[in-house]
Design an enzyme around this catalytic site. Structure first.
Site, PDB file in Angstrom:
ATOM      1  CD  GLU A 193       0.452  -7.225  -1.729  1.00 31.93           C
ATOM      2  OE1 GLU A 193      -0.585  -7.778  -2.163  1.00 31.93           O
ATOM      3  OE2 GLU A 193       1.490  -7.864  -1.456  1.00 31.93           O
TER       4      GLU A 193
ATOM      5  CG  ASN B 134       4.869  -6.038  -1.070  1.00 34.29           C
ATOM      6  OD1 ASN B 134       4.258  -5.019  -0.788  1.00 34.29           O
ATOM      7  ND2 ASN B 134       4.288  -7.082  -1.617  1.00 34.29           N
TER       8      ASN B 134
ATOM      9  CD  GLU C 246       4.237 -10.911  -3.207  1.00 32.88           C
ATOM     10  OE1 GLU C 246       4.725 -10.231  -2.289  1.00 32.88           O
ATOM     11  OE2 GLU C 246       3.081 -11.397  -3.145  1.00 32.88           O
TER      12      GLU C 246
ATOM     13  CE  LYS D 223       3.225 -10.310   0.923  1.00 30.47           C
ATOM     14  NZ  LYS D 223       2.566 -10.219  -0.395  1.00 30.47           N
TER      15      LYS D 223
ATOM     16  CB  CYS E 179      -1.039  -9.588   0.639  1.00 31.66           C
ATOM     17  SG  CYS E 179      -2.071 -10.660  -0.388  1.00 31.66           S
TER      18      CYS E 179
ATOM     19  CG  ASN F 298      -2.633  -6.708  -5.180  1.00 31.77           C
ATOM     20  OD1 ASN F 298      -3.045  -6.157  -6.201  1.00 31.77           O
ATOM     21  ND2 ASN F 298      -1.999  -6.049  -4.222  1.00 31.77           N
TER      22      ASN F 298
HETATM   23  N1  CDV Z   1      -0.103 -10.734  -2.771  1.00 30.54           N
HETATM   24  C1  CDV Z   1      -0.158 -11.886  -2.078  1.00 30.54           C
HETATM   25  O1  CDV Z   1       0.545 -12.054  -1.098  1.00 30.54           O
HETATM   26  N2  CDV Z   1      -1.030 -12.821  -2.529  1.00 30.54           N
HETATM   27  C2  CDV Z   1      -1.152 -14.120  -1.939  1.00 30.54           C
HETATM   28  C3  CDV Z   1      -1.583 -15.138  -2.968  1.00 30.54           C
HETATM   29  C4  CDV Z   1      -0.496 -15.416  -3.932  1.00 30.54           C
HETATM   30  C5  CDV Z   1      -2.002 -16.450  -2.324  1.00 30.54           C
HETATM   31  C6  CDV Z   1      -2.158 -14.139  -0.787  1.00 30.54           C
HETATM   32  O2  CDV Z   1      -1.836 -14.710   0.254  1.00 30.54           O
HETATM   33  O3  CDV Z   1      -3.262 -13.637  -0.950  1.00 30.54           O
END
Ligand code: CDV
Length: 311
Positions: A46, A106, A142, A123, A168, A193
């Site tokens: 990501e 994103n 975000e 996303k 993510c 991430n």
């Molecule tokens: N980049 C993300 O979406 N990170 C989230 C963190 C903030 C919990 C994740 O679900 O990994």
């Protein structure tokens, strides 16, 4: 057998000061290593091109546009596309997208072996908050910098199978996988991430964070009988640690490949897309077993509605 040799192109930390050109050079090194190991397809994380910028607060949101791409490929990313064409290597990576009419997403793309962008996902589940939060150990903005994705969870015929993407935080939501499962998905790719510590719960460290990460991926893969390829951006970015643990999960929910470091690292695994068939034709044969007459709340309701109290 429909074998695809998949490389996880995990990236270590990208500092705020690192240029896109420097990151692309690292991604090309990973691609070369993947090619040497026989990969057809490389998956990167990501927001692969920059540091994880949503941890930084810009009072004026327009100042965050420096982290976004207006075109793909653009001048900085063109060399990666060129190398992919030379290697005949398909790829997927995430980046911050600004559209011609000023929308911010994103985003993640699939690029075919000829270097053509053939699919785009934006996303849907954006974690975090939109205003500076002094209560948190670190910011996760975000919701400030991105709009929720407007493309849903499509799947595409790609390489020799049916592919989908998520990004993510999407991996923690069963709806993500089921939307794609209902379209016959055979491989879901995603980048992440994930901070090693919960910003709102200091005693929730890497062990538990990694447990939840794997739990979500393994359940999603098994319950939809699909491969899942999840690739980290890891390491310590300007003092902020993120875990690695990029994994490939098979359609039985088993982890079959996993990175060992929090640095730039390539792991290649051959995935047979025909292995998705058994689960799809037996315990998760949706057509025979799903009972949609009982699932109405899933799309009718967002938050929890408690039952009435009885005295
Ligand atoms: N980049 C993300 O979406 N990170 C989230 C963190 C903030 C919990 C994740 O679900 O990994």
């Amino acid at each position: 057998m429909r074998n695809i040799s998949v490389a996880m192109g995990q990236l270590g930390a990208i500092q705020k000061a690192d240029s896109r050109q420097a990151v692309i050079a690292r991604m090309i090194v990973l691609m070369d290593q993947a090619k040497a190991q026989g990969a057809d397809f490389i998956v990167y994380p990501e927001l692969a091109l920059t540091t994880f910028f949503p941890r930084w607060y810009h009072a004026d949101i327009a100042d965050a546009d420096i982290w976004f791409e207006r075109e793909m490929p653009g001048p900085a990313t063109q060399p990666l596309f060129e190398r992919a064409k030379i290697h005949q290597m398909a790829m997927s990576f995430g980046y911050a997208e600004i559209t011609p009419d000023g929308h911010h997403f994103n985003t993640s793309i699939l690029v075919d072996k000829q270097g053509r962008v053939t699919a785009k996902y934006r996303k849907v589940h954006l974690p975090g908050h939109s205003e500076f939060d002094p209560e948190r150990a670190h910011q996760h903005l975000e919701k400030r910098y991105f709009e929720p994705g407007d493309l849903g969870f499509p799947v595409w015929r790609f390489l020799d199978g049916i592919f989908g993407m998520c990004i993510c935080n999407d991996r923690r939501w069963p709806e993500t996988y089921r939307e794609m499962g209902l379209q016959g998905v055979e491989m879901i790719t995603l980048g992440f991430n994930t901070p090693s510590v919960n910003s709102q719960k200091p005693d929730e460290g890497p062990e538990q964070r990694i447990f939840h990460h794997k739990l979500s991926l393994q359940a999603g893969a098994y319950q939809n009988s699909t491969w899942v390829v999840a690739v980290a951006k890891a390491g310590v970015e300007d003092g902020h640690p993120m875990f690695g643990c990029s994994v490939i999960v098979d359609p039985d929910g088993q982890i079959v490949a996993e990175t060992r470091t929090e640095e730039d690292e390539v792991i290649v695994h051959v995935c047979d897309l025909d292995r998705t068939r058994f689960g799809k034709e037996t315990i998760f044969d949706f057509k025979r077993h799903r009972r949609i007459e009982h699932y109405g709340r899933i799309t009718a309701q967002v938050g929890v509605i408690l039952p009435l109290e009885t005295s």
